[in-house]
Motif scaffolding. Structure first.
Motif, PDB file in Angstrom:
ATOM      1  N   UNK A  40       0.718  -1.215   0.016  1.00  0.00           N
ATOM      2  CA  UNK A  40      -0.209   0.023   0.005  1.00  0.00           C
ATOM      3  C   UNK A  40       0.747   1.175   0.055  1.00  0.00           C
ATOM      4  N   UNK A  41       1.886   1.290   0.763  1.00  0.00           N
ATOM      5  CA  UNK A  41       2.993   2.297   1.023  1.00  0.00           C
ATOM      6  C   UNK A  41       3.585   2.697  -0.439  1.00  0.00           C
ATOM      7  N   UNK A  42       3.614   1.883  -1.431  1.00  0.00           N
ATOM      8  CA  UNK A  42       3.950   2.082  -2.666  1.00  0.00           C
ATOM      9  C   UNK A  42       3.188   2.862  -3.471  1.00  0.00           C
ATOM     10  N   UNK A  43       1.808   3.183  -3.284  1.00  0.00           N
ATOM     11  CA  UNK A  43       0.856   3.940  -3.994  1.00  0.00           C
ATOM     12  C   UNK A  43       1.370   5.263  -3.878  1.00  0.00           C
ATOM     13  N   UNK A  44       1.194   5.915  -5.283  1.00  0.00           N
ATOM     14  CA  UNK A  44       1.701   7.542  -5.453  1.00  0.00           C
ATOM     15  C   UNK A  44       0.952   8.293  -4.450  1.00  0.00           C
ATOM     16  N   UNK A  45       1.885   9.027  -3.666  1.00  0.00           N
ATOM     17  CA  UNK A  45       1.432  10.284  -2.592  1.00  0.00           C
ATOM     18  C   UNK A  45       0.910   9.491  -1.335  1.00  0.00           C
ATOM     19  N   UNK A  46       1.095   8.235  -0.981  1.00  0.00           N
ATOM     20  CA  UNK A  46       0.656   7.508   0.122  1.00  0.00           C
ATOM     21  C   UNK A  46       1.361   7.781   1.462  1.00  0.00           C
ATOM     22  N   UNK A  47       0.636   8.113   2.501  1.00  0.00           N
ATOM     23  CA  UNK A  47       1.666   8.387   3.726  1.00  0.00           C
ATOM     24  C   UNK A  47       1.486   7.033   4.614  1.00  0.00           C
ATOM     25  N   UNK A  48       2.073   7.081   5.502  1.00  0.00           N
ATOM     26  CA  UNK A  48       1.928   5.916   6.630  1.00  0.00           C
ATOM     27  C   UNK A  48       0.648   6.345   7.366  1.00  0.00           C
ATOM     28  N   UNK A  49       0.207   7.340   7.624  1.00  0.00           N
ATOM     29  CA  UNK A  49      -1.018   7.713   8.345  1.00  0.00           C
ATOM     30  C   UNK A  49      -2.118   7.435   7.487  1.00  0.00           C
ATOM     31  N   UNK A  50      -2.088   7.594   6.233  1.00  0.00           N
ATOM     32  CA  UNK A  50      -3.299   7.200   5.285  1.00  0.00           C
ATOM     33  C   UNK A  50      -3.295   5.421   5.252  1.00  0.00           C
ATOM     34  N   UNK A  51      -1.972   4.948   4.936  1.00  0.00           N
ATOM     35  CA  UNK A  51      -1.915   3.306   5.043  1.00  0.00           C
ATOM     36  C   UNK A  51      -2.685   2.849   6.139  1.00  0.00           C
ATOM     37  N   UNK A  52      -2.348   3.564   7.282  1.00  0.00           N
ATOM     38  CA  UNK A  52      -2.827   2.960   8.442  1.00  0.00           C
ATOM     39  C   UNK A  52      -4.374   2.904   8.515  1.00  0.00           C
ATOM     40  N   UNK A  53      -5.031   3.725   7.865  1.00  0.00           N
ATOM     41  CA  UNK A  53      -6.526   3.737   7.769  1.00  0.00           C
ATOM     42  C   UNK A  53      -7.246   2.663   6.952  1.00  0.00           C
ATOM     43  N   UNK A  54      -6.186   2.054   6.060  1.00  0.00           N
ATOM     44  CA  UNK A  54      -6.610   0.892   5.470  1.00  0.00           C
ATOM     45  C   UNK A  54      -6.466  -0.499   5.962  1.00  0.00           C
ATOM     46  N   UNK A  55      -6.134  -0.464   7.345  1.00  0.00           N
ATOM     47  CA  UNK A  55      -6.030  -1.413   8.229  1.00  0.00           C
ATOM     48  C   UNK A  55      -7.418  -2.087   8.799  1.00  0.00           C
ATOM     49  N   UNK A  56      -8.421  -0.955   8.555  1.00  0.00           N
ATOM     50  CA  UNK A  56      -9.738  -1.258   9.201  1.00  0.00           C
ATOM     51  C   UNK A  56     -10.468  -2.200   7.987  1.00  0.00           C
ATOM     52  N   UNK A  57     -10.572  -3.530   8.195  1.00  0.00           N
ATOM     53  CA  UNK A  57     -11.190  -4.322   7.326  1.00  0.00           C
ATOM     54  C   UNK A  57     -12.727  -4.710   7.781  1.00  0.00           C
ATOM     55  N   UNK A  58     -13.226  -3.803   8.470  1.00  0.00           N
ATOM     56  CA  UNK A  58     -14.715  -4.212   8.920  1.00  0.00           C
ATOM     57  C   UNK A  58     -15.643  -3.969   7.817  1.00  0.00           C
ATOM     58  N   UNK A  59     -16.397  -4.880   7.355  1.00  0.00           N
ATOM     59  CA  UNK A  59     -17.147  -4.731   6.190  1.00  0.00           C
ATOM     60  C   UNK A  59     -18.692  -4.625   6.540  1.00  0.00           C
ATOM     61  N   UNK A  60     -18.898  -4.626   7.918  1.00  0.00           N
ATOM     62  CA  UNK A  60     -20.272  -4.569   8.443  1.00  0.00           C
ATOM     63  C   UNK A  60     -21.033  -3.348   7.862  1.00  0.00           C
ATOM     64  N   UNK A  61     -20.463  -1.992   7.966  1.00  0.00           N
ATOM     65  CA  UNK A  61     -20.986  -0.974   7.669  1.00  0.00           C
ATOM     66  C   UNK A  61     -21.348  -1.107   6.111  1.00  0.00           C
ATOM     67  N   UNK A  62     -20.335  -1.518   5.331  1.00  0.00           N
ATOM     68  CA  UNK A  62     -20.627  -1.636   3.773  1.00  0.00           C
ATOM     69  C   UNK A  62     -21.736  -2.587   3.464  1.00  0.00           C
ATOM     70  N   UNK A  63     -21.965  -3.502   4.198  1.00  0.00           N
ATOM     71  CA  UNK A  63     -22.879  -4.331   3.943  1.00  0.00           C
ATOM     72  C   UNK A  63     -24.338  -3.684   4.486  1.00  0.00           C
ATOM     73  N   UNK A  64     -24.378  -3.151   5.602  1.00  0.00           N
ATOM     74  CA  UNK A  64     -25.510  -2.376   5.921  1.00  0.00           C
ATOM     75  C   UNK A  64     -25.919  -1.477   4.680  1.00  0.00           C
ATOM     76  N   UNK A  65     -24.892  -0.704   4.315  1.00  0.00           N
ATOM     77  CA  UNK A  65     -25.232   0.194   3.304  1.00  0.00           C
ATOM     78  C   UNK A  65     -25.913  -0.451   1.966  1.00  0.00           C
ATOM     79  N   UNK A  66     -25.415  -1.530   1.702  1.00  0.00           N
ATOM     80  CA  UNK A  66     -25.715  -2.274   0.595  1.00  0.00           C
ATOM     81  C   UNK A  66     -27.203  -2.836   0.589  1.00  0.00           C
ATOM     82  N   UNK A  67     -27.481  -3.423   1.729  1.00  0.00           N
ATOM     83  CA  UNK A  67     -28.845  -3.599   2.028  1.00  0.00           C
ATOM     84  C   UNK A  67     -29.762  -2.750   2.306  1.00  0.00           C
TER      85      UNK A  67
END
Length: 392
Positions: A40-67
């Motif tokens: 993820x850190x190899x992505x253009x413009x990516x910072x360690x702080x932003x990469x840390x946001x991507x550690x959140x793998x909770x899909x419950x909210x996405x499933x709720x929106x989809x429903x």
């Protein structure tokens, strides 16, 4: 899968440009979801702080929106879908995901006009917005607006009154009616056209959402029309976004001492097209959409020339000057644009952006300089042809 698109779109602390960079690097939101931190850190413009946001793998909210979308009959359109408008794709900051209720028009085939203005409008502004919304739809154009109180709502009412289609782009979820008095207008627009938002169901109207929404309004359209706007108005933000995206801007003049018309009068002074009826706008795009648009009083668009008429001999054309790009000191952007252009068939700015891969801002800047040097010719509807022959 759509749940991964929602997950990526709803992650807190990520800018839209970061999401676009991730999609460019990994190819899909699912690949982003399963990527490790180092990649993820190899992505253009990516910072360690932003990469840390991507550690959140909770899909419950996405499933709720989809429903919730399934319950409400809301469809999701991703930036990688074939139906995603190319016009919008080519702006600087296109939304990764759109929520749609109703029937999405084929925007790239429509003379869509973003009609905007102040909420605190005058009776004059309301009358103009309704008249112009009606006229645009009646002549075959597509009215796009924001469904805010005032000018936006009046323009949409005018379009619906002509039995035309209308599109509203919202700064909140599609299940949230704002303002409340627009409940019936919401339903009418969804039935006759569609409602669009980059925000999921349940999202409340927040002030910061509306400037973001404005880039979508202008991005879906060939032109922006400001009907009534004071000196400081959100409608002027839409006009600025339209200019940045290479769209035409039009404005309705008002009394010189009317505070609600100061912004419009300034736009006209600075070069915006003056509008008194819908055809003042749509005539600019008649050649681009001959089967869609018809002038007031015409019963149908003029037919395309076919059959033996197309075989008539054309008069001899003058030979265009021969230009060596290197000798003229042209930049790489200018040279690429000249090579991408045709000498006879006008090309849209969006097509040039897509064909060359050059960002929109640089394309617009290069085209301006090429036009000053008389190396390109601008036609109606922001279309360009090469005015010279290039030395290979």
């Amino acid at each position: 899968m759509l749940k991964f698109w929602i997950w990526l779109s709803e992650l807190r602390g990520l800018q839209n440009q970061t999401r676009l960079a991730l999609l460019h690097h990994f190819g899909s939101p699912e690949a982003v979801f399963y990527a490790d931190r180092e990649e993820i850190l190899l992505t253009d413009g990516m910072t360690p702080e932003q990469a840390a946001r991507l550690d959140d793998h909770d899909l419950a909210g996405a499933q709720k929106i989809l429903g919730r979308c399934e319950e409400l009959g809301i469809s999701l359109l991703t930036i990688q879908d074939a139906a995603y408008p190319r016009r919008l794709l080519n702006i600087y900051d296109p939304p990764c995901l759109l929520y749609v209720r109703g029937r999405l028009p084929a925007f790239d085939e429509e003379a869509a006009v973003a009609v905007v203005g102040t909420r605190s409008c005058t009776p004059y502004g309301v009358a103009c917005a309704e008249k112009l919304g009606y006229g645009i739809a009646r002549c075959g154009g597509l009215v796009v607006s924001g469904l805010a109180a005032g000018i936006d709502s009046a323009a949409l009412r005018g379009a619906l009154r002509s039995d035309g289609r209308a599109v509203a782009v919202l700064g909140n979820g599609l299940d949230v009616v704002y303002p409340r008095e627009n409940q019936y207008l919401y339903e009418d627009v969804a039935a006759a056209g569609c409602l669009i938002s980059e925000y999921p169901p349940g999202t409340r109207p927040v002030g910061s959402h509306f400037p973001r929404r404005n880039r979508i309004l202008s991005g879906l359209s060939v032109a922006a029309l400001v009907v009534e706007a004071p000196e400081r108005s959100g409608a002027l933000i839409t006009a600025a976004a339209a200019l940045e995206q290479g769209r035409d801007v039009f404005a309705v003049p008002g009394p010189i001492d009317a505070p609600a018309s100061v912004g419009c009068n300034q736009l006209i002074r600075d070069g915006a097209g003056l509008v008194s009826d819908a055809w003042d706008i749509l005539r600019e795009y008649e050649g681009r959409f001959p089967e869609k648009l018809c002038a007031p009083g015409q019963t149908a668009p003029r037919p395309q020339v076919t059959g033996y008429q197309t075989e008539k001999a054309e008069p001899a054309r003058p030979v265009k000057p021969l230009v060596d790009p290197a000798a003229r000191g042209l930049t790489d952007d200018q040279t690429a644009l000249l090579r991408a252009m045709d000498e006879d068939v006008p090309m849209l700015v969006d097509d040039l952006i897509e064909q060359t891969g050059i960002p929109a801002r640089r394309v617009l800047s290069a085209l301006t300089l090429l036009e000053i040097e008389e190396l390109v010719t601008q036609h109606s509807g922001k279309r360009y042809t090469r005015a010279v022959t290039l030395r290979e």
